[in-house]
Motif scaffolding. Sequence first.
Motif, PDB file in Angstrom:
ATOM      1  N   PRO A  51      16.254  12.412  -0.333  1.00  0.00           N
ATOM      2  CA  PRO A  51      16.566  13.388  -1.003  1.00  0.00           C
ATOM      3  C   PRO A  51      15.183  13.837  -2.219  1.00  0.00           C
ATOM      4  CG  PRO A  51      17.734  11.554  -2.405  1.00  0.00           C
ATOM      5  CD  PRO A  51      16.946  11.353  -0.842  1.00  0.00           C
ATOM      6  N   ARG A  52      15.182  14.998  -2.958  1.00  0.00           N
ATOM      7  CA  ARG A  52      14.388  15.269  -3.536  1.00  0.00           C
ATOM      8  C   ARG A  52      14.179  15.014  -4.747  1.00  0.00           C
ATOM      9  NH1 ARG A  52      13.725  19.437  -7.554  1.00  0.00           N
ATOM     10  NH2 ARG A  52      15.686  20.466  -7.052  1.00  0.00           N
ATOM     11  N   ASP A  53      13.052  14.204  -5.135  1.00  0.00           N
ATOM     12  CA  ASP A  53      13.384  13.680  -7.020  1.00  0.00           C
ATOM     13  C   ASP A  53      12.821  14.797  -7.595  1.00  0.00           C
ATOM     14  OD1 ASP A  53      13.234  12.824  -9.215  1.00  0.00           O
ATOM     15  OD2 ASP A  53      12.935  10.449  -8.642  1.00  0.00           O
ATOM     16  N   PRO A  54      13.457  15.650  -8.510  1.00  0.00           N
ATOM     17  CA  PRO A  54      13.008  16.467  -9.717  1.00  0.00           C
ATOM     18  C   PRO A  54      11.395  16.085 -10.593  1.00  0.00           C
ATOM     19  CG  PRO A  54      15.137  16.047  -9.492  1.00  0.00           C
ATOM     20  CD  PRO A  54      15.058  15.473  -8.829  1.00  0.00           C
ATOM     21  N   ALA A  55      11.990  14.555 -10.876  1.00  0.00           N
ATOM     22  CA  ALA A  55      10.824  13.939 -11.107  1.00  0.00           C
ATOM     23  C   ALA A  55       9.207  14.383 -10.702  1.00  0.00           C
ATOM     24  CB  ALA A  55      10.778  12.929 -12.044  1.00  0.00           C
ATOM     25  N   TRP A  56       9.343  14.070  -9.963  1.00  0.00           N
ATOM     26  CA  TRP A  56       7.976  14.870  -8.596  1.00  0.00           C
ATOM     27  C   TRP A  56       7.205  15.515  -9.049  1.00  0.00           C
ATOM     28  CZ3 TRP A  56      10.666  13.627  -3.615  1.00  0.00           C
ATOM     29  CH2 TRP A  56      10.990  12.293  -3.146  1.00  0.00           C
ATOM     30  N   THR A  57       7.581  16.919  -9.844  1.00  0.00           N
ATOM     31  CA  THR A  57       6.999  17.886 -10.180  1.00  0.00           C
ATOM     32  C   THR A  57       6.101  16.995 -11.458  1.00  0.00           C
ATOM     33  OG1 THR A  57       8.766  18.932  -9.644  1.00  0.00           O
ATOM     34  CG2 THR A  57       6.623  20.358 -10.931  1.00  0.00           C
ATOM     35  N   GLU A  69      -9.580  -5.605  -7.317  1.00  0.00           N
ATOM     36  CA  GLU A  69     -10.361  -7.149  -7.005  1.00  0.00           C
ATOM     37  C   GLU A  69      -9.756  -7.722  -5.656  1.00  0.00           C
ATOM     38  OE1 GLU A  69     -11.100  -9.386 -10.421  1.00  0.00           O
ATOM     39  OE2 GLU A  69     -12.014  -8.550 -11.190  1.00  0.00           O
ATOM     40  N   SER A  70      -8.639  -7.641  -6.041  1.00  0.00           N
ATOM     41  CA  SER A  70      -7.944  -7.643  -3.587  1.00  0.00           C
ATOM     42  C   SER A  70      -7.768  -7.071  -3.140  1.00  0.00           C
ATOM     43  CB  SER A  70      -6.211  -8.335  -4.942  1.00  0.00           C
ATOM     44  OG  SER A  70      -6.003  -6.785  -4.981  1.00  0.00           O
ATOM     45  N   THR A  71      -6.839  -8.187  -2.041  1.00  0.00           N
ATOM     46  CA  THR A  71      -6.996  -6.949  -0.988  1.00  0.00           C
ATOM     47  C   THR A  71      -6.423  -5.419  -1.329  1.00  0.00           C
ATOM     48  OG1 THR A  71      -5.630  -8.088   0.561  1.00  0.00           O
ATOM     49  CG2 THR A  71      -7.941  -8.716   0.595  1.00  0.00           C
ATOM     50  N   GLY A  72      -6.061  -4.742   0.183  1.00  0.00           N
ATOM     51  CA  GLY A  72      -4.791  -4.060  -0.091  1.00  0.00           C
ATOM     52  C   GLY A  72      -5.446  -2.676  -1.049  1.00  0.00           C
ATOM     53  N   ALA A  73      -5.289  -1.194  -0.617  1.00  0.00           N
ATOM     54  CA  ALA A  73      -5.683  -0.410  -1.318  1.00  0.00           C
ATOM     55  C   ALA A  73      -4.425   0.425  -2.728  1.00  0.00           C
ATOM     56  CB  ALA A  73      -4.856   1.078  -0.561  1.00  0.00           C
ATOM     57  N   ASP A  74      -5.787   0.753  -3.372  1.00  0.00           N
ATOM     58  CA  ASP A  74      -4.962   1.308  -5.210  1.00  0.00           C
ATOM     59  C   ASP A  74      -3.910   1.855  -5.146  1.00  0.00           C
ATOM     60  OD1 ASP A  74      -5.699   2.862  -7.274  1.00  0.00           O
ATOM     61  OD2 ASP A  74      -6.229   2.399  -7.736  1.00  0.00           O
ATOM     62  N   GLY A  75      -2.847   1.596  -5.494  1.00  0.00           N
ATOM     63  CA  GLY A  75      -1.393   1.669  -5.546  1.00  0.00           C
ATOM     64  C   GLY A  75      -0.973   2.914  -6.963  1.00  0.00           C
ATOM     65  N   ALA A  76      -2.134   3.268  -7.758  1.00  0.00           N
ATOM     66  CA  ALA A  76      -1.592   4.330  -8.473  1.00  0.00           C
ATOM     67  C   ALA A  76      -1.144   5.695  -8.021  1.00  0.00           C
ATOM     68  CB  ALA A  76      -3.449   4.424  -9.038  1.00  0.00           C
ATOM     69  N   VAL A  77      -1.221   5.896  -6.337  1.00  0.00           N
ATOM     70  CA  VAL A  77      -1.344   6.720  -6.146  1.00  0.00           C
ATOM     71  C   VAL A  77      -0.379   7.275  -4.785  1.00  0.00           C
ATOM     72  CG1 VAL A  77      -2.722   7.403  -3.450  1.00  0.00           C
ATOM     73  CG2 VAL A  77      -2.762   9.812  -4.906  1.00  0.00           C
ATOM     74  N   ALA A  78       0.160   5.773  -4.655  1.00  0.00           N
ATOM     75  CA  ALA A  78       1.682   5.656  -3.853  1.00  0.00           C
ATOM     76  C   ALA A  78       2.775   6.788  -4.399  1.00  0.00           C
ATOM     77  CB  ALA A  78       1.712   4.439  -3.978  1.00  0.00           C
ATOM     78  N   ASP A  79       2.900   7.056  -5.310  1.00  0.00           N
ATOM     79  CA  ASP A  79       4.044   8.212  -5.890  1.00  0.00           C
ATOM     80  C   ASP A  79       3.823   9.182  -5.182  1.00  0.00           C
ATOM     81  OD1 ASP A  79       5.461   5.703  -6.791  1.00  0.00           O
ATOM     82  OD2 ASP A  79       5.345   5.547  -9.157  1.00  0.00           O
ATOM     83  N   ALA A  83       5.924  11.581  -2.738  1.00  0.00           N
ATOM     84  CA  ALA A  83       6.409  12.821  -2.540  1.00  0.00           C
ATOM     85  C   ALA A  83       6.481  13.934  -1.669  1.00  0.00           C
ATOM     86  CB  ALA A  83       6.032  12.973  -3.865  1.00  0.00           C
ATOM     87  N   VAL A  84       4.365  13.334  -1.597  1.00  0.00           N
ATOM     88  CA  VAL A  84       3.864  14.898  -0.668  1.00  0.00           C
ATOM     89  C   VAL A  84       4.764  14.931   0.778  1.00  0.00           C
ATOM     90  CG1 VAL A  84       1.830  15.230   0.597  1.00  0.00           C
ATOM     91  CG2 VAL A  84       1.775  15.020  -2.496  1.00  0.00           C
ATOM     92  N   MET A  85       4.659  13.794   1.210  1.00  0.00           N
ATOM     93  CA  MET A  85       5.807  13.287   2.338  1.00  0.00           C
ATOM     94  C   MET A  85       7.060  13.860   3.073  1.00  0.00           C
ATOM     95  SD  MET A  85       3.582  10.009   3.968  1.00  0.00           S
ATOM     96  CE  MET A  85       4.102   8.785   3.133  1.00  0.00           C
ATOM     97  N   VAL A  86       7.979  13.260   1.222  1.00  0.00           N
ATOM     98  CA  VAL A  86       9.786  13.374   1.494  1.00  0.00           C
ATOM     99  C   VAL A  86       9.265  15.549   1.614  1.00  0.00           C
ATOM    100  CG1 VAL A  86      11.388  13.637  -0.165  1.00  0.00           C
ATOM    101  CG2 VAL A  86      10.399  11.379   0.743  1.00  0.00           C
TER     102      VAL A  86
END
Length: 363
Positions: A51-57, A69-79, A83-86
């Motif tokens: 479902p579309r989450d109205p909060a995404w806009t 400092e740890s492995t793995g990508a910065d999660g700040a852009v994950a949301d 949203a873009v993919m859905v």
Amino acid sequence: MRHVLFILLVNLLTIGASHAQVKSLFDVEARRAALAQPAMTTVRAACLAIPRDPAWTGLRPVDQLKVSESTGADGAVADFTWAVMVLTGRALAGDTASEASLRDLLLAWARAKALERTEAGSDAEHALKRALLPTVAAYSVLHRGLDEAQRQSLAGWINSLVRRIDRGAETIGDGSSHGHMAASILMAWGAATGDDALYAKGYERYRSILAQARSDGSLAPDVRRGARALWFTRQTLASLTVMAEVAATRGADLYGIREGEANFDRVLSYLLNAIAEPSVVMAYASEGDILGGELDFRRQELGFLSKRGNGRHLMAWAEPVLARDRPGLATRRLKSLHARSLRLDRPLIDEAVGGNATCFWGR
């Protein structure tokens, strides 16, 4: 005068075919028409499954991705990426509310010049790459409904991020999976904007990957990764698939080309062989320079065969491969894996293929 002509040329390249259909990862209009057919009801439902989450806009633009400092990508852009993919899948299936939300979200991030100050460093830049391919796919789907000012704003923002990736992209010969993903993004954006130089970088990368393959289909930079040998092989296949699909929108068949003894099916067969019998990869994996979470090359990390807790499925690239219904044992074996396991996890969504692969290519 020459300066004015240069600016005009840059604008043309940035905007691309502003009044024409955009083809990048797939033929958007052909897919839109296909999804409207009764025979595609199940696949269309996969486009709309989340479902579309109205909060995404209202997601606040991220100024920069930071080196952690740890492995793995910065999660700040994950949301944002989720949203873009859905929303892109839903918009493709005809959900006008999702299309409007996707447009508003991307234009807000474009106006804010989001992500343009991303720090130099492999994990931050990898996070940027993971956000970019879904954004390119979204642009292709939105394109026909944008006015000229919106097209210029969105295309200019994406272009600035792609050019950053281009400047920092690993060289063609280094063999890294991060470099493969960069090449797939350059190729996809090159196809979307008519930039043949960017497109060619992906095409050449594809051939260079095949040229590095051993006779058994293994790729040395991937299989020396210890417990993550197959994890990285799968990641390379995802990028190969994206590049082949982009080429297909221009009438080229990269699935069928061969470099020496290697082609796409040879690399795919190696992955499937090693999944079925992990001892196949042990000799290579013992050289591990990146061991993975298990820290034991004898215990291959196969978590990519199941949907992750964040909704992504790292085998999403199987959808476009199987949609082509190519002959050969490799395709039949992948189809068997899909039928007994992957299909149950639909929709298959992943950044490495630009979003909802079941929606974009599934049958």
